[in-house]
Write a protein that holds these residues in place. Structure first.
Motif, PDB file in Angstrom:
ATOM      1  N   TYR A   1      31.627  47.772 -43.991  1.00 46.97           N
ATOM      2  CA  TYR A   1      33.122  48.408 -42.746  1.00 46.97           C
ATOM      3  C   TYR A   1      31.907  49.491 -41.884  1.00 46.97           C
ATOM      4  O   TYR A   1      32.309  50.664 -41.525  1.00 46.97           O
ATOM      5  CB  TYR A   1      33.198  49.142 -43.855  1.00 46.97           C
ATOM      6  N   SER A   2      31.742  48.864 -40.688  1.00 49.69           N
ATOM      7  CA  SER A   2      31.108  49.180 -39.533  1.00 49.69           C
ATOM      8  C   SER A   2      31.557  50.395 -38.978  1.00 49.69           C
ATOM      9  O   SER A   2      31.285  50.922 -38.178  1.00 49.69           O
ATOM     10  CB  SER A   2      30.709  48.327 -38.639  1.00 49.69           C
ATOM     11  N   ASP A   3      32.667  50.743 -38.962  1.00 52.73           N
ATOM     12  CA  ASP A   3      34.248  51.885 -37.945  1.00 52.73           C
ATOM     13  C   ASP A   3      33.857  53.277 -39.332  1.00 52.73           C
ATOM     14  O   ASP A   3      34.690  54.031 -38.563  1.00 52.73           O
ATOM     15  CB  ASP A   3      34.800  50.970 -37.883  1.00 52.73           C
TER      16      ASP A   3
ATOM     17  N   TYR B   1      32.752  56.309 -40.756  1.00 49.18           N
ATOM     18  CA  TYR B   1      32.412  57.623 -40.437  1.00 49.18           C
ATOM     19  C   TYR B   1      32.722  58.862 -41.275  1.00 49.18           C
ATOM     20  O   TYR B   1      33.882  59.021 -41.797  1.00 49.18           O
ATOM     21  CB  TYR B   1      33.558  58.202 -38.259  1.00 49.18           C
TER      22      TYR B   1
ATOM     23  N   LYS C   1      28.204  50.761 -44.490  1.00 49.48           N
ATOM     24  CA  LYS C   1      28.270  49.744 -43.396  1.00 49.48           C
ATOM     25  C   LYS C   1      27.766  48.307 -43.441  1.00 49.48           C
ATOM     26  O   LYS C   1      27.803  47.376 -42.962  1.00 49.48           O
ATOM     27  CB  LYS C   1      27.406  50.418 -42.799  1.00 49.48           C
TER      28      LYS C   1
ATOM     29  N   LYS D   1      25.526  54.504 -45.028  1.00 48.25           N
ATOM     30  CA  LYS D   1      24.654  52.801 -44.794  1.00 48.25           C
ATOM     31  C   LYS D   1      25.295  51.562 -45.787  1.00 48.25           C
ATOM     32  O   LYS D   1      25.265  50.424 -45.455  1.00 48.25           O
ATOM     33  CB  LYS D   1      23.220  53.385 -45.022  1.00 48.25           C
TER      34      LYS D   1
ATOM     35  N   ASN E   1      25.997  45.074 -35.472  1.00 46.29           N
ATOM     36  CA  ASN E   1      26.283  45.789 -36.317  1.00 46.29           C
ATOM     37  C   ASN E   1      25.807  44.897 -37.645  1.00 46.29           C
ATOM     38  O   ASN E   1      25.175  43.734 -37.864  1.00 46.29           O
ATOM     39  CB  ASN E   1      28.094  44.679 -35.631  1.00 46.29           C
TER      40      ASN E   1
ATOM     41  N   ASP F   1      36.873  42.322 -43.427  1.00 45.82           N
ATOM     42  CA  ASP F   1      36.454  43.390 -44.389  1.00 45.82           C
ATOM     43  C   ASP F   1      37.904  43.905 -44.904  1.00 45.82           C
ATOM     44  O   ASP F   1      38.085  45.298 -44.465  1.00 45.82           O
ATOM     45  CB  ASP F   1      36.553  44.767 -43.086  1.00 45.82           C
TER      46      ASP F   1
END
Length: 288
Positions: A280-282, A284, A276, A273, A102, A59
């Motif tokens: 880039y799951s973090d 926010y 992610k 969405k 994830n 990432d």
């Protein structure tokens, strides 16, 4: 480790007096039927323990722990060989379990592993991960060379040199050499000048009117400018326009990568969405 056949006391050879056909005494050499056997430890691929061929992604953020990958089907940590099927590069590292919920490619790649495999931030590559097992493999050097009759004709033993042709062992040695050179070179690295690596400025779109309290999506906060630049490039390749800003706190400089603002909650959810799904799951929501 070497295992040598046992020899008789007195140098391993016994000289006896035998009678020849004409009654004359001749010297004869009794040689034991011995061979030299060596046990060599090496890594052997064990696909029955674990093997997976999936998309892998780095990432763009620096990660601790050295060379490793993570996969959701892992039951226990493993020592593995990781192959990049896109460019043929491979490296030996560790395998850990990844959470199944994830989003994005199933194989998560550390920054050190990505560097060794030639992977770019945010760009998935096809990887093959196979477990390794350490085994002792016997190597037979063959029977002792024949010698002439008579102790005076016995030549001195020659040193035997062995070389490993195992590509996995070669990869292990290469990895150790790379890690040692990187560790030795770290003190000599000079601080990166901010002006020389500044990302190419892009025209900023006119801010859309938004009534959301948190219209911005933060992708990441980096201490290295190059990592922020790589992340921005990956987002642009995916059709997303990022913003990179510099922040200073307690004498340190940080680089913040964001996207937005979103004009409404539906578009903000779609943007979140999409990033992610890129890995880039973090990411926010933030106010600014």
């Amino acid at each position: 480790m070497s295992i040598l056949a046992a020899c008789e006391k007195g140098g391993g050879f016994a000289f006896t007096k035998d009678k020849g056909s004409a009654g004359a005494e001749v010297n004869s050499l009794e040689t034991p039927n011995a061979s030299s056997v060596k046990l060599i430890e090496r890594d052997v691929e064990a696909p029955e323990a674990f093997q997976a061929s999936d998309q892998g992604l780095w990432d763009g953020r620096p990660s601790l722990g050295g060379v490793w990958v993570a996969h959701p089907d892992v039951k226990a940590p493993e020592r593995v060989i990781i192959r990049n099927e896109e460019n043929g590069k491979f490296v030996i590292g560790a395998l850990f379990k990844r959470e199944r919920d994830n989003p994005g490619p199933r194989i998560q790649v550390s920054s050190d592993a990505a560097s060794a495999l030639g992977m770019l931030a945010g760009a998935p590559d096809a990887l093959n991960v196979t477990a390794l097992r350490r085994q002792e493999v016997p190597v037979n050097d063959g029977p002792a060379a024949p010698v002439a009759t008579g102790p005076e004709a016995l030549p001195p033993p020659e040193a035997i040199q062995t070389a490993s042709l195992d590509p996995i062992a070669a990869a292990s040695a290469a990895l150790d050499e790379v890690e040692a050179s990187v560790a030795a070179a770290k003190p000599a690295v000079k601080p990166v000048q901010t002006a020389s690596l500044a990302p190419t400025p892009t025209p900023k779109p006119a801010p859309a009117a938004s009534k959301l309290r948190e219209p911005i999506i933060q992708i990441g906060l980096f201490s290295e400018e190059q990592n922020a630049t790589n992340t921005g490039a990956a987002l642009r390749n995916a059709g997303i326009l990022p913003t990179i800003k510099t922040h200073k706190s307690k004498g340190k400089t940080y680089y913040r990568v964001t996207i937005g603002p979103a004009p409404n909650s539906a578009e903000r959810a779609a943007m979140l969405k999409k990033v992610k799904d890129l890995g880039y799951s973090d990411a926010y929501f933030v106010t600014n």
